[in-house]
Design a protein around this motif. Structure first.
Motif, PDB file in Angstrom:
ATOM      1  N   ASN A  26      47.651  36.148  40.976  1.00  0.00           N
ATOM      2  CA  ASN A  26      46.876  37.277  41.474  1.00  0.00           C
ATOM      3  C   ASN A  26      47.364  38.608  40.898  1.00  0.00           C
ATOM      4  OD1 ASN A  26      49.267  37.403  42.823  1.00  0.00           O
ATOM      5  ND2 ASN A  26      48.396  37.528  44.857  1.00  0.00           N
ATOM      6  N   TYR A  54      39.006  39.708  36.947  1.00  0.00           N
ATOM      7  CA  TYR A  54      38.202  38.725  37.673  1.00  0.00           C
ATOM      8  C   TYR A  54      39.038  37.508  38.031  1.00  0.00           C
ATOM      9  CZ  TYR A  54      34.018  36.290  39.168  1.00  0.00           C
ATOM     10  OH  TYR A  54      33.079  35.640  39.916  1.00  0.00           O
ATOM     11  N   ARG A  57      41.094  38.314  41.022  1.00  0.00           N
ATOM     12  CA  ARG A  57      40.303  38.257  42.251  1.00  0.00           C
ATOM     13  C   ARG A  57      40.046  36.822  42.676  1.00  0.00           C
ATOM     14  NH1 ARG A  57      35.284  41.831  41.117  1.00  0.00           N
ATOM     15  NH2 ARG A  57      34.726  41.129  43.202  1.00  0.00           N
ATOM     16  N   THR A  60      43.330  35.433  44.279  1.00  0.00           N
ATOM     17  CA  THR A  60      43.648  35.917  45.626  1.00  0.00           C
ATOM     18  C   THR A  60      42.737  35.317  46.679  1.00  0.00           C
ATOM     19  OG1 THR A  60      42.217  37.844  45.366  1.00  0.00           O
ATOM     20  CG2 THR A  60      44.548  38.130  44.840  1.00  0.00           C
ATOM     21  N   GLU A  62      39.614  36.204  47.000  1.00  0.00           N
ATOM     22  CA  GLU A  62      38.577  37.185  47.318  1.00  0.00           C
ATOM     23  C   GLU A  62      37.206  36.662  46.907  1.00  0.00           C
ATOM     24  OE1 GLU A  62      37.453  41.669  45.893  1.00  0.00           O
ATOM     25  OE2 GLU A  62      39.557  41.134  46.055  1.00  0.00           O
TER      26      GLU A  62
END
Length: 67
Positions: A26, A54, A57, A60, A62
């Protein structure tokens, strides 16, 4: 080669993340280094940054890919 669209870069990021899950984390800066040093992504600096961001993201959690 021309300008890459964001959708194409996102698909490439998802493919790279699924092919090399242990390589990425991340951390944006680490992902940039992995992409440039391993030669996995040989496009422009701005495209590399979009892909690295990207992937960060995705790592993580997300972004979740819905089937």
């Amino acid at each position: 080669m021309g300008k890459q669209t964001t959708g194409i870069l996102k698909r490439k990021a998802e493919k790279l993340y699924s092919m090399y899950p242990g390589e990425f984390s991340n951390d944006f800066e680490k992902n940039k280094l992995v992409l440039s040093s391993t030669g996995l992504f040989d496009y422009s600096k701005s495209d590399r940054n979009i892909v690295a961001g990207y992937i960060s993201r995705i790592a993580t959690g997300e972004i979740t890919k819905e089937d």
